[in-house]
Design a protein around this motif. Structure first.
Motif, PDB file in Angstrom:
ATOM      1  N   UNK A 208      15.999  72.102  13.123  1.00  0.00           N
ATOM      2  CA  UNK A 208      15.918  71.998  14.584  1.00  0.00           C
ATOM      3  C   UNK A 208      15.318  70.651  14.996  1.00  0.00           C
ATOM      4  N   UNK A 209      14.263  70.242  14.276  1.00  0.00           N
ATOM      5  CA  UNK A 209      13.636  68.950  14.576  1.00  0.00           C
ATOM      6  C   UNK A 209      14.625  67.799  14.407  1.00  0.00           C
ATOM      7  N   UNK A 210      15.384  67.838  13.309  1.00  0.00           N
ATOM      8  CA  UNK A 210      16.355  66.779  13.044  1.00  0.00           C
ATOM      9  C   UNK A 210      17.413  66.745  14.139  1.00  0.00           C
ATOM     10  N   UNK A 211      17.891  67.939  14.535  1.00  0.00           N
ATOM     11  CA  UNK A 211      18.900  68.015  15.601  1.00  0.00           C
ATOM     12  C   UNK A 211      18.342  67.473  16.916  1.00  0.00           C
ATOM     13  N   UNK A 212      17.089  67.823  17.215  1.00  0.00           N
ATOM     14  CA  UNK A 212      16.457  67.343  18.448  1.00  0.00           C
ATOM     15  C   UNK A 212      16.294  65.823  18.434  1.00  0.00           C
ATOM     16  N   UNK A 213      15.883  65.276  17.282  1.00  0.00           N
ATOM     17  CA  UNK A 213      15.685  63.833  17.193  1.00  0.00           C
ATOM     18  C   UNK A 213      17.016  63.085  17.284  1.00  0.00           C
ATOM     19  N   UNK A 214      18.071  63.673  16.706  1.00  0.00           N
ATOM     20  CA  UNK A 214      19.391  63.064  16.823  1.00  0.00           C
ATOM     21  C   UNK A 214      19.845  63.042  18.280  1.00  0.00           C
ATOM     22  N   UNK A 215      19.568  64.135  18.994  1.00  0.00           N
ATOM     23  CA  UNK A 215      19.913  64.210  20.410  1.00  0.00           C
ATOM     24  C   UNK A 215      19.103  63.190  21.216  1.00  0.00           C
ATOM     25  N   UNK A 216      17.819  63.042  20.859  1.00  0.00           N
ATOM     26  CA  UNK A 216      16.964  62.057  21.539  1.00  0.00           C
ATOM     27  C   UNK A 216      17.501  60.642  21.331  1.00  0.00           C
ATOM     28  N   UNK A 217      17.895  60.334  20.087  1.00  0.00           N
ATOM     29  CA  UNK A 217      18.431  59.004  19.790  1.00  0.00           C
ATOM     30  C   UNK A 217      19.732  58.748  20.549  1.00  0.00           C
ATOM     31  N   UNK A 218      20.551  59.799  20.635  1.00  0.00           N
ATOM     32  CA  UNK A 218      21.815  59.676  21.356  1.00  0.00           C
ATOM     33  C   UNK A 218      21.563  59.373  22.831  1.00  0.00           C
ATOM     34  N   UNK A 219      20.595  60.091  23.423  1.00  0.00           N
ATOM     35  CA  UNK A 219      20.267  59.859  24.830  1.00  0.00           C
ATOM     36  C   UNK A 219      19.715  58.452  25.039  1.00  0.00           C
ATOM     37  N   UNK A 220      18.859  57.998  24.101  1.00  0.00           N
ATOM     38  CA  UNK A 220      18.297  56.649  24.203  1.00  0.00           C
ATOM     39  C   UNK A 220      19.392  55.589  24.134  1.00  0.00           C
ATOM     40  N   UNK A 221      20.334  55.785  23.201  1.00  0.00           N
ATOM     41  CA  UNK A 221      21.432  54.831  23.046  1.00  0.00           C
ATOM     42  C   UNK A 221      22.309  54.803  24.292  1.00  0.00           C
TER      43      UNK A 221
END
Length: 261
Positions: A208-221
């Motif tokens: 879940x943490x990895x999925x959340x961080x990937x989503x965060x990176x996507x939003x930042x990009x």
């Protein structure tokens, strides 16, 4: 020969028992320092909530910028710097620091740095060095414990270091405690159903943490791309405006030449 107490300190059961005692406020000082070292900085940072990560940044005079992964990177880098600085100060001696250097050292470690005489600054830095270097308390726990000490000292007076560290442990998220417990498990405990169940829960949480961080990176990009496109559009608009203004300024001049002819 290894004693029973030493064996107990290196087991999932012992760490779990310690955390439960900390939550009840019924733990001995020596146990606090004995078990605190299990909450290793990397392990703790990887499983901290964003709220606690931001709290650490605040007390370390850092600006929490970006996704959780970026904040963790920031904190790891700062913690490494503090560890190196602790060893340097320990080697050279606190007496080698002037007042400004003492204030800066205290500020970086989340301690009060203004409104104190030099002797008090040196005293609290010495307490920090004793905990970080001699007691081997992880920096992340020490930083969070400083927040407890500062917030409670205003209403309750002086707060003991060991009490503050125990309060930090008691406040940590269950998922973080699970990771610490798993890390402390003995080979025999790792074969048990309880530990296997904890491993499965930890794996699901990490996913879940990895999925959340990937989503965060996507939003930042996406945000960065939108900002880039907005700046590009703004620049193009300025060029167009400048070109229009230049044409309008040149138009009367052409008319005057024609009139002279």
């Amino acid at each position: 020969m290894t004693t029973h107490d030493e064996d107990e300190g290196h087991s999932a059961t012992a760490v779990s028992t310690f955390v439960e005692k900390a939550k009840r406020g019924n733990v001995e000082n020596e146990d606090i320092f004995k078990f605190a070292k299990f909450f290793k900085d990397d392990l703790t940072l990887d499983n901290m909530s964003r709220t606690q990560l931001v709290t650490m940044c605040t007390f370390m005079n850092l600006k929490p910028y970006g996704a959780d992964a970026m904040i963790r990177f920031q904190l790891r880098s700062h913690i490494r710097n503090i560890q190196e600085d602790d060893q340097r100060i320990l080697f050279e001696g606190i007496d080698s620091l002037d007042r400004r250097e003492l204030q800066e050292a205290c500020r970086e470690r989340g301690m009060r740095a203004t409104g104190l005489p030099k002797d008090d600054l040196a005293r609290q830095l010495q307490q920090w060095l004793d905990l970080s270097c001699n007691r081997q308390v992880p920096i992340s726990l020490l930083i969070l414990s400083r927040s407890f000490i500062l917030s409670r000292s205003f209403s309750q007076g002086a707060v003991d270091d060991s009490v503050a560290i125990a309060d930090v442990v008691a406040s940590l998220d269950e998922e973080l405690v699970t990771e610490v417990v798993l890390d402390a498990a003995t080979p025999e405990e790792r074969k048990s159903k309880e530990i296997r169940k904890l491993k499965l829960e930890a794996y699901e949480y990490q996913s879940e943490l990895i999925a959340d961080e990937q989503e965060d990176r996507k939003r930042d990009e996406e945000a960065k791309q939108e900002e880039k496109e907005a700046k590009k559009a703004e620049a193009s608009e300025k060029v167009a405006d400048a070109s229009t203004a230049s044409s309008e300024a040149a138009a009367p001049a052409v008319s005057e030449e024609e009139e002279e002819e």
